[in-house]
Design an enzyme around this catalytic site. Structure first.
Site, PDB file in Angstrom:
ATOM      1  N   CYS A  51       0.827  -1.201   0.000  1.00 43.06           N
ATOM      2  CA  CYS A  51       0.000   0.000   0.000  1.00 43.06           C
ATOM      3  C   CYS A  51       0.863   1.254   0.000  1.00 43.06           C
ATOM      4  CB  CYS A  51      -0.924   0.003   1.199  1.00 43.06           C
ATOM      5  SG  CYS A  51      -0.074   0.240   2.770  1.00 43.06           S
ATOM      6  N   CYS A  54       4.846   1.591   3.833  1.00 46.05           N
ATOM      7  CA  CYS A  54       6.206   1.479   4.372  1.00 46.05           C
ATOM      8  C   CYS A  54       7.106   2.553   3.782  1.00 46.05           C
ATOM      9  CB  CYS A  54       6.758   0.077   4.133  1.00 46.05           C
ATOM     10  SG  CYS A  54       5.871  -1.171   5.075  1.00 46.05           S
ATOM     11  N   CYS A 147       3.422  -7.352   5.148  1.00 44.35           N
ATOM     12  CA  CYS A 147       3.045  -8.030   3.892  1.00 44.35           C
ATOM     13  C   CYS A 147       4.253  -8.737   3.290  1.00 44.35           C
ATOM     14  CB  CYS A 147       2.492  -7.033   2.878  1.00 44.35           C
ATOM     15  SG  CYS A 147       1.038  -6.150   3.418  1.00 44.35           S
ATOM     16  N   CYS A 181       3.077  -2.822  10.464  1.00 45.94           N
ATOM     17  CA  CYS A 181       2.161  -2.260   9.466  1.00 45.94           C
ATOM     18  C   CYS A 181       1.908  -0.807   9.823  1.00 45.94           C
ATOM     19  CB  CYS A 181       0.860  -3.051   9.413  1.00 45.94           C
ATOM     20  SG  CYS A 181      -0.156  -2.577   8.014  1.00 45.94           S
ATOM     21  N   HIS A 218       3.692  -6.014  25.364  1.00 42.41           N
ATOM     22  CA  HIS A 218       3.121  -6.145  26.698  1.00 42.41           C
ATOM     23  C   HIS A 218       4.177  -5.978  27.792  1.00 42.41           C
ATOM     24  CE1 HIS A 218       0.537  -7.770  29.828  1.00 42.41           C
ATOM     25  NE2 HIS A 218       1.486  -8.631  30.130  1.00 42.41           N
ATOM     26  N   CYS A 221       5.160  -2.341  28.071  1.00 43.44           N
ATOM     27  CA  CYS A 221       4.061  -1.386  27.966  1.00 43.44           C
ATOM     28  C   CYS A 221       4.020  -0.455  29.169  1.00 43.44           C
ATOM     29  CB  CYS A 221       2.743  -2.143  27.860  1.00 43.44           C
ATOM     30  SG  CYS A 221       1.317  -1.073  27.684  1.00 43.44           S
ATOM     31  N   CYS A 242      -5.396  -0.981  31.776  1.00 43.78           N
ATOM     32  CA  CYS A 242      -4.884  -1.891  30.754  1.00 43.78           C
ATOM     33  C   CYS A 242      -5.952  -2.120  29.693  1.00 43.78           C
ATOM     34  CB  CYS A 242      -4.515  -3.215  31.415  1.00 43.78           C
ATOM     35  SG  CYS A 242      -4.050  -4.483  30.242  1.00 43.78           S
ATOM     36  N   CYS A 248      -6.567  -5.547  23.312  1.00 45.43           N
ATOM     37  CA  CYS A 248      -5.133  -5.334  23.081  1.00 45.43           C
ATOM     38  C   CYS A 248      -4.414  -6.668  22.837  1.00 45.43           C
ATOM     39  CB  CYS A 248      -4.504  -4.627  24.267  1.00 45.43           C
ATOM     40  SG  CYS A 248      -2.789  -4.194  23.980  1.00 45.43           S
ATOM     41  N   CYS A 257       7.894  -0.877  20.188  1.00 47.79           N
ATOM     42  CA  CYS A 257       7.085   0.344  20.085  1.00 47.79           C
ATOM     43  C   CYS A 257       7.003   1.133  21.403  1.00 47.79           C
ATOM     44  CB  CYS A 257       5.670   0.037  19.623  1.00 47.79           C
ATOM     45  SG  CYS A 257       5.570  -0.873  18.098  1.00 47.79           S
ATOM     46  N   CYS A 269       0.485   3.647  19.825  1.00 47.45           N
ATOM     47  CA  CYS A 269      -0.936   3.286  19.827  1.00 47.45           C
ATOM     48  C   CYS A 269      -1.542   3.287  21.228  1.00 47.45           C
ATOM     49  CB  CYS A 269      -1.109   1.922  19.164  1.00 47.45           C
ATOM     50  SG  CYS A 269      -0.359   1.829  17.535  1.00 47.45           S
ATOM     51  N   CYS A 276      -3.303  -2.356  20.982  1.00 40.13           N
ATOM     52  CA  CYS A 276      -2.346  -2.886  19.994  1.00 40.13           C
ATOM     53  C   CYS A 276      -3.054  -3.964  19.177  1.00 40.13           C
ATOM     54  CB  CYS A 276      -1.149  -3.481  20.728  1.00 40.13           C
ATOM     55  SG  CYS A 276       0.009  -4.360  19.673  1.00 40.13           S
ATOM     56  N   CYS A 279       0.330  -5.721  14.748  1.00 46.78           N
ATOM     57  CA  CYS A 279       0.566  -5.658  13.298  1.00 46.78           C
ATOM     58  C   CYS A 279       1.923  -6.247  12.929  1.00 46.78           C
ATOM     59  CB  CYS A 279       0.434  -4.229  12.800  1.00 46.78           C
ATOM     60  SG  CYS A 279       1.655  -3.082  13.451  1.00 46.78           S
TER      61      CYS A 279
END
Lengths: 313, 527
Positions: A51, A54, A147, A181, A218, A221, A242, A248, A257, A269, A276, A279
């Site tokens: 798409c 990236c 992908c 993603c 996790h 987090c 949470c 999540c 992340c 996110c 989450c 992805c």
């Protein structure tokens, strides 16, 4: 914002406690110093069933063109940004023996019982054939995004186009998988830095660089204390609590992340109250959906054994 | 007479091939071939309806908020939420409405800036076309690099609102998952108004003084580009079907929209209301079975791999007309010509041409900036009185079967999603048994997407009427630029074909889709 050498080193140094990646600092310094003398590196960027997300993600890296310039990396073939088109673009790729081949998007089946599918054609030939051909003269192959790395959305049930990850098509080569993603720009740029500095990249069982994908979302987090004290958010929007019961999928998502953050350390996110969706997961989207239903159980973290090192370029 | 082929068309999103016939240095006939297909809509069948926004969002990584927002409107419409022109019993709460407007507005601003500088701009730069506009030179021009930085700052704002971008995460069925605070607003304002080194000490936006990058740098650059395009004669070619369609976008407090929906009929100059029931898709030139065409809310679509067809595009029609969508369509339908630029440079404000599409994109940036700032102010003003319930209304489907339509606009054209929902079994992964199991609940029975570029890029219909790209390429001169540097892309003959296609800002990932409800498998009639 021009990235100075100091900032660049800071970015490179911030990638975690891994001893291997810490080794970047001196290496990058050396690289930048001899930048003018080095012949330069080339990237060919191919797009399959993707798409362009990236690519858009990569240009969110601060001063991406400056950073690539510092690394003496040029990108002669990239369908979204290159000046040339059509036959001239084909010539650019023909003349290229890329140091790095970055692939975005999955690879669909090219024929069914001898009937050409035309699911993804480039230069009038199936994308699969082009990919194999270019990969054969590339030094390092990187699959950017879920992908390309695992099949992702196009390979979602019932996988209408028989989409496969790049590694399944290029089974003879080691493909470095950078899922997500989209893939985080730091993951892409720092992998590139490692390859240029001839630093071995430690890959896990799924050929992901272990420094980025070693621990689950996790575990790192910022809302983990809520989880441990069983304070669960029950409805949107919840700045606290949470998000497990809102769906999540952090426990099965292996990525950094929470500490790296997205878009120049702006946000991520869960901080924005969004569960989450994992992805980066190898079976995204099928094994982590419905996205707003809670995960059936928390899997024990899989041991991330080092599978092999991606050798020198 | 000569047959030419351009594959791939670069500096667009996705895989597009153009073939054309050229006679006396002018294009006489053209075909648009969409060359990539994923079947996203087929992947949606049998899933929880709330998954549709997350999966359809990944149709496109450039307009990454648009499909999510459109899909949300479709499934919310199905659950009885009220939208302009659609009945309903519940409303999206006010705070969520403003946040979604902001996300959409900033996405559009960034996408237009990226298009004008990174995708279309190089065609008019000094390096590629010898125009003297060296700020537009790809990779090295100051304007090009500033625009890369500007879109990055806009993405940071989107990340504040959406968690991360591309593919923001906070818009959820029933509202948003973000509870903004004063810090949120401050963070956004800091990014808009604080100067960055790369933007040469200008703030990105400063609507109070207009002493900012957009007004001081971007507007002059864009006017230069428009001037260069006008000098090349871009106002004379690239003439599309002449009909324009807009699905409406940005919900306002008084339940109207900032950009309203409608259709402009070129033959009569009339502006008529847009009724989604009058939309049909033609599949004569697409690799689909004949039954795949028709009203997108009802059709059964199947791939036909041995058909004598040349594209993955379907050809959507409004009441039998080929229509153009995009920024030009939005402005024409709403009878807007800010600063009179199209009337002055583009011959006529309602004319479809390569030049007018470039101008309209720039004009939309100008009218959108004050609106985005006003929504930000609206949010800041209301913040003290907005509670969590003003950002989320529980999403619940009370009756089945049900169906919904989501009407919205991508930066590059009208985006419409259709969904049908019923009770059924959806799959979920059971880690304990290590296999997928089925659970009873609401599932998607049918899904269909028409994206902005689908309207423009479709192939010929059953009567042989060409699609938008195909019509607009006829009469495009097949000559190189007189002043182009030797060997540069503008010294090649196909340059004006590429300029015309790029003026649409096509997004191929968005525009090619498929749906096969309930039936499975490929149609292969002979082997």
């Amino acid at each position: 914002m021009k990235v100075t050498r100091r900032e660049f080193l800071k970015l490179a140094g911030a990638i975690g406690a891994s001893a291997v990646m810490m080794g970047y600092k001196s290496e990058i310094l050396a690289i930048i110093e001899k930048a003018a003398a080095t012949p330069g590196y080339t990237i060919a960027w191919l797009q399959g069933q993707g798409c362009t997300g990236c690519t858009m993600s990569l240009v969110q890296y601060p001063d991406i063109f400056g950073a690539l310039g510092n690394l003496t990396v040029s990108v002669p073939f990239h369908p979204t940004i290159m000046p040339e088109a059509g036959h001239n673009a084909e010539e650019v790729l023909e003349d290229l023996e890329p140091d790095f081949l970055v692939v975005e998007g999955a690879v669909p089946i090219k024929d069914i019982l001898g009937v050409d599918t035309h699911y993804c054609d480039v230069f009038g030939i199936p994308f699969e054939d082009l990919l194999v051909e270019v990969a054969n003269r590339s030094e390092v192959v990187v699959a950017a995004g879920t992908c390309a790395a695992f099949g992702g959305i196009p390979a979602g049930n019932p996988n209408p186009t028989d989409a496969r990850p790049v590694s399944e098509v290029l089974f003879r080569k080691t493909v470095i998988n950078i899922p997500g993603c989209p893939a985080h720009p730091d993951w892409m740029v720092l992998t590139l830095v490692a390859a240029i500095t001839e630093e071995p990249i430690v890959l896990d069982r799924l050929n992901r660089p272990i420094v980025f994908f070693g621990e689950s979302v996790h575990e790192k987090c910022e809302r983990l204390p809520f989880c441990k004290s069983e304070k669960f958010a029950k409805t949107f929007p919840s700045p606290e609590g949470c998000l497990f019961k809102l769906g999540c999928k952090g426990p099965v998502a292996y990525a950094d992340c929470p500490t790296r953050l997205w878009n120049n350390e702006t946000n991520w996110c869960v901080r924005a109250g969004a569960p989450c969706i994992a992805c980066v997961y190898e079976d995204f989207p099928d094994k982590v959906s419905p996205f707003y239903e809670k995960l059936m159980m928390v899997l024990p973290p899989e041991p991330h054994v080092e599978r092999h090192r991606h050798g020198k370029r | 007479m000569k047959e030419i082929k351009i594959d791939p068309v670069t500096r667009i999103e996705g895989h597009l091939e153009i073939t054309a016939t050229v006679e006396d240095d002018v294009v006489t006939e053209a075909y648009s071939h969409g060359n990539m297909f994923r079947g996203i809509e087929k992947i949606l069948i049998g899933r929880d309806p709330r998954d549709a926004p997350i999966i359809t969002q990944r149709i496109c990584g450039v307009c990454h908020a648009v499909h999510r927002l459109t899909s949300l409107r479709a499934i919310e419409d199905a659950a009885g939420f009220k939208f302009p022109g659609r009945p309903g019993i519940k409303e999206i709460p006010d705070g969520a409405r403003i946040l979604r407007n902001l996300i959409q507005g900033i996405t559009t601003l960034y996408s237009h800036a990226a298009h004008l500088y990174l995708l279309a701009g190089p065609d008019y730069s000094d390096a590629l076309a010898g125009t003297g506009l060296d700020r537009l030179d790809p990779f090295t021009g100051a304007g090009y690099l500033e625009a890369v930085e500007a879109q990055r700052i806009l993405h940071e704002i989107l990340a504040i609102l959406g968690g991360k971008v591309p593919h923001q995460m906070t818009a959820v069925p029933g509202g948003v998952s973000l509870l903004p605070t004063e810090t949120t607003i401050d963070d956004i304002l800091t990014r808009l108004t604080t100067s960055r080194e790369k933007l040469e000490n200008y703030p990105l936006l400063d609507p109070d003084t207009e002493n900012d990058w957009v007004h001081e740098k971007a507007v002059p650059d864009i006017l230069d580009m428009v001037g260069a395009a006008a000098d090349l004669g871009a106002g004379n070619w690239g003439v599309g079907p002449g009909n324009f369609l807009c699905a409406g976008v940005y919900d306002l407090e008084d339940r109207t929209q900032f950009i309203r929906s409608g259709v402009y009929v070129g033959a009569t100059g009339e502006r008529i209301p847009m009724d989604p029931l009058l939309i049909d898709e033609d599949v004569a030139s697409g690799r689909y079975t004949p039954e795949s065409g028709g009203y997108p809310g009802e059709t059964v679509t199947e791939v036909d791999l041995i058909k004598d067809a040349y594209t993955w595009y379907k050809a959507p029609k409004y009441n039998g007309m080929v229509v153009e969508t995009g920024p030009l369509a939005r402005l024409v339908v709403n009878n807007l010509d800010p600063l009179g630029l199209r009337a002055e440079y583009g011959q006529e404000a309602n004319k479809s041409s390569t030049l007018n599409r470039l101008i309209a994109r720039a004009q939309e940036i100008l009218i959108l900036i004050p609106e985005v700032v006003s929504w930000l102010n609206e949010l800041a003003d209301k913040l003290p009185i907005l509670g969590p319930e003003d950002f989320y209304e529980p999403y619940k489907i009370t009756k089945t079967p049900t169906s919904g339509i989501g009407l919205w606009e991508a930066p590059r054209g009208a985006t419409i999603h259709w969904v049908a929902i019923d009770k059924g079994y959806y799959r979920y992964w059971d880690p304990e048994s290590g296999r997928h199991k089925r659970r009873y609940g609401n599932v998607i029975k049918q899904y269909q997407v028409i994206a902005g570029t689908t309207w423009n890029g479709g192939g010929r219909d059953a009567e042989g009427t060409p699609g938008g790209f195909e019509q607009s390429l006829v009469n495009v001169p097949y000559v190189p630029d007189p002043g182009a540097p030797t060997g540069s892309p503008a010294s090649k003959r196909e340059i004006n074909i590429l300029r015309t296609i790029r003026s649409y800002d096509p997004c191929l990932g968005c525009s090619i889709h498929l749906l096969t409800p309930e039936k499975k498998g490929y149609t292969i009639r002979a082997v």
